[in-house]
Scaffold this active site. Structure first.
Site, PDB file in Angstrom:
ATOM      1  N   SER A 114      49.056  47.074  41.474  1.00 31.28           N
ATOM      2  CA  SER A 114      48.398  47.636  40.576  1.00 31.28           C
ATOM      3  C   SER A 114      47.897  48.847  40.907  1.00 31.28           C
ATOM      4  O   SER A 114      47.792  49.808  40.077  1.00 31.28           O
ATOM      5  CB  SER A 114      47.498  46.713  39.890  1.00 31.28           C
ATOM      6  OG  SER A 114      46.669  46.125  40.899  1.00 31.28           O
ATOM      7  N   HIS A 163      42.020  49.956  41.841  1.00 28.24           N
ATOM      8  CA  HIS A 163      42.641  50.408  40.320  1.00 28.24           C
ATOM      9  C   HIS A 163      42.234  52.113  40.344  1.00 28.24           C
ATOM     10  O   HIS A 163      43.055  52.939  40.169  1.00 28.24           O
ATOM     11  CB  HIS A 163      42.248  49.828  39.220  1.00 28.24           C
ATOM     12  CG  HIS A 163      43.077  48.307  39.055  1.00 28.24           C
ATOM     13  ND1 HIS A 163      42.719  47.693  38.327  1.00 28.24           N
ATOM     14  CD2 HIS A 163      43.981  47.967  39.712  1.00 28.24           C
ATOM     15  CE1 HIS A 163      43.335  46.454  38.227  1.00 28.24           C
ATOM     16  NE2 HIS A 163      44.215  46.430  39.378  1.00 28.24           N
TER      17      HIS A 163
END
Lengths: 260, 286
Positions: free
Chosen positions: B122, B177
């Site tokens: 991610s 992230h």
């Protein structure tokens, strides 16, 4: 302002980038020294952040124009960053092939609109050189000269425009001339120009505020007070554009200092 | 099958990465891999990176912690990857992916718990979203004109939604992230897609220096307690050992993390003088 924000951001980036190197150098001396300095930096950064927040809050309380000033700076930064440079670059390229006063003026106007007076200046100077009777070019040149701090030259250009067309730019040339004269310390002349501007065009927070400052400098406190009061009455109940809102806030602060 | 081959021909790196995701999922134990197995295969942990295993800064990005994690990330990769790969070409796309993965890992190492384990693509996917953002910014007349259009606004909405989800769901590292987003954005904005305007070279240089030094600090966190304690354990000179331990204790004194007590206990054990029946060198060895 734009330049100083960029310089500060660059300085911060380099300081952060060099910090691990500094720690490695400190580690050569002793690991305790390296850790102590690292902790000091972290603590210092937290305190600096808190102090900045506190200073902002205090400044907003003590000096009310602070927040409208921030709004104005943000507006200018956004304008300088969101300006369409493609059109300016195309014009600069075209000017190498075919040069006209109108194109030079357009290039200068675009650069000035993005807050880049230094890029605008040579274009506007050349436009005036090519067509000395082009009032719009002279007006823009006056504005650019004012932005780079060449006040006597700006006053001469703007004075020339106002002499030929007193209502040029819907009175904006006269207002700019009044502001420049006030900035040069020629307050009596500034008062004449600004009063003429207000009489012909109805004024604005900017014109009333500058008129108030000029009147205050000439010693006429009562007239200054009424000029500041006029500036504060502008746009009651509606949102002014950032520049006019800033002048209105400054007028309010000046009025408070003078006493109603 | 023909469609899949055509698609793989157009976006080879995306398909290789998706294949890598699935292969590593099988190798790591399928639906519910254990932490130990993930660690063996290259999961990210600040302690290990600082302990001389820098490859973990990239290898974690093809490992996943379960079937839901794998499916979600593979879907995002297959949705966003081909668009970017067609726009930038395979090697630029690979650079974006690696920059996102590296950015996420470095920020995780710098701000996260050095003992926590992190896996998943991610961070790299957020890097791809950062690159897509730059693509939109560069396509308009000026950097912010893309905000006038629905598509790019939805992209920003997607980024914000994912970040909010990351905050709400347990066990998701939003630090990685954000790091991935910054990494992908910076490498595309300053290096791969510099637009038609003048390149802000001073900024590009400063950002490159910052990225390098942050990666360096993730690998050699010279003021972090665990790295200092590792040095103390390796040191043979008692004076040097005492200095490392003192530095580790000082670093820990400012650390208010959830495992502070355990860490303090570890430092205290290291500070204890060796017992008579033990050889002095053994206490410090790993």
């Amino acid at each position: 302002m734009g330049v100083s924000i960029r310089a500060t951001a660059l300085l911060l980036l380099w300081a952060l980038a060099l910090w691990p190197l500094v720690l490695e150098l400190l580690l050569l001396q002793s690991p305790v020294t390296a850790v102590a300095w690292d902790l000091r930096l972290r603590e210092g950064a937290s305190w600096t952040g808190l102090a900045l927040l506190a200073c902002t809050a205090v400044a907003a309380l003590v000096h009310p124009p602070f927040l409208p000033g921030l709004r104005l700076q943000w507006h200018r930064l956004r304008q300088s960053m969101s300006g369409d440079r493609t059109r300016l670059r195309n014009l600069q390229f075209e000017l190498r092939q075919l040069e006209t006063a109108a194109r030079q003026l357009e290039a200068g106007r675009l650069a000035l609109g993005m807050g880049d007076a230094r890029t605008a200046l040579p274009h506007l100077l050349r436009a005036v050189e090519l067509d000395p009777e082009h009032l719009a070019a002279r007006w823009q040149l006056g504005l650019a000269l004012r932005q780079v701090g060449q006040l006597p030259l700006a006053a001469a250009e703007l004075g020339g425009v106002v002499a030929r067309d007193p209502a040029h730019g819907f009175g904006q040339a006269r207002l700019a001339l009044g502001s420049v004269l006030h900035a040069m310390g020629r307050d009596a002349d500034a008062v004449v120009e600004l009063r003429a501007h207000e009489l012909a065009h109805g004024g604005s927070p900017e014109s009333s505020f500058v008129l108030g400052r000029a009147l205050l400098a000439t010693g006429d406190c009562d007239a200054a007070r009424s000029a500041f009061a006029a500036a504060t009455h502008w746009g009651a109940g509606r949102r002014l554009d950032p520049q006019q809102a800033w002048y209105r806030a400054r007028a309010r602060a000046a009025l408070r200092r003078l006493g109603r | 099958m023909r469609n899949l081959l055509d698609s793989a021909n157009e976006a080879p790196v995306t398909h290789l990465l998706a294949l890598g995701y699935v292969t590593m999922a099988f190798l790591s134990g399928g639906l519910d891999p254990s932490s130990g197995r993930l660690h063996e295969l290259g999961a990210l942990r600040g302690l290990d990176v600082a302990g001389g295993e820098p490859w973990r800064l990239l290898t974690y990005s093809v490992l996943h912690g379960g079937i839901v994690h794998l499916v979600f990330n593979t879907m995002m990769l297959v949705w966003l990857g081909p668009m970017l790969e067609r726009a930038y070409g395979w090697w630029r796309f690979l650079v974006i992916y690696l920059a996102g993965a590296l950015g996420g890992a470095v920020l995780f190492c710098l701000l996260g718990d050095p003992r926590a384990l992190c896996v998943g693509g991610s961070g790299a996917l957020f890097g791809m979203m950062g690159a897509a953002l730059v693509r939109n910014m560069r396509a308009g007349r000026h950097l912010f004109s893309f905000l006038d259009h629905d598509g790019p606004r939805q992209l920003i909405g997607l980024i914000v939604t994912n970040l909010v989800l990351g905050m709400l769901l347990p066990g998701v590292s939003n630090t990685a992230h954000v790091g991935g987003l910054l990494g992908g954005f910076a490498v595309t904005f300053f290096l791969l897609d510099r637009g038609r305007g003048p390149v802000p070279r001073a900024f590009a240089l400063a950002v490159a220096a910052l990225a390098f030094s942050a990666t360096w600090y993730a690998v050699r966190p010279v003021a972090r307690w665990d790295w200092l304690l590792g040095q103390a354990e390796r040191a043979t000179d008692p004076v040097a050992k005492a200095a490392w331990i003192e530095a580790a204790a000082l670093a820990l004194s400012a650390d208010a993390g959830p495992r502070k007590a355990e860490r303090l206990h570890r430092v205290e054990r290291a500070l204890e003088p060796p017992r008579g029946d033990e050889a002095p060198a053994q206490g410090g060895n790993r």
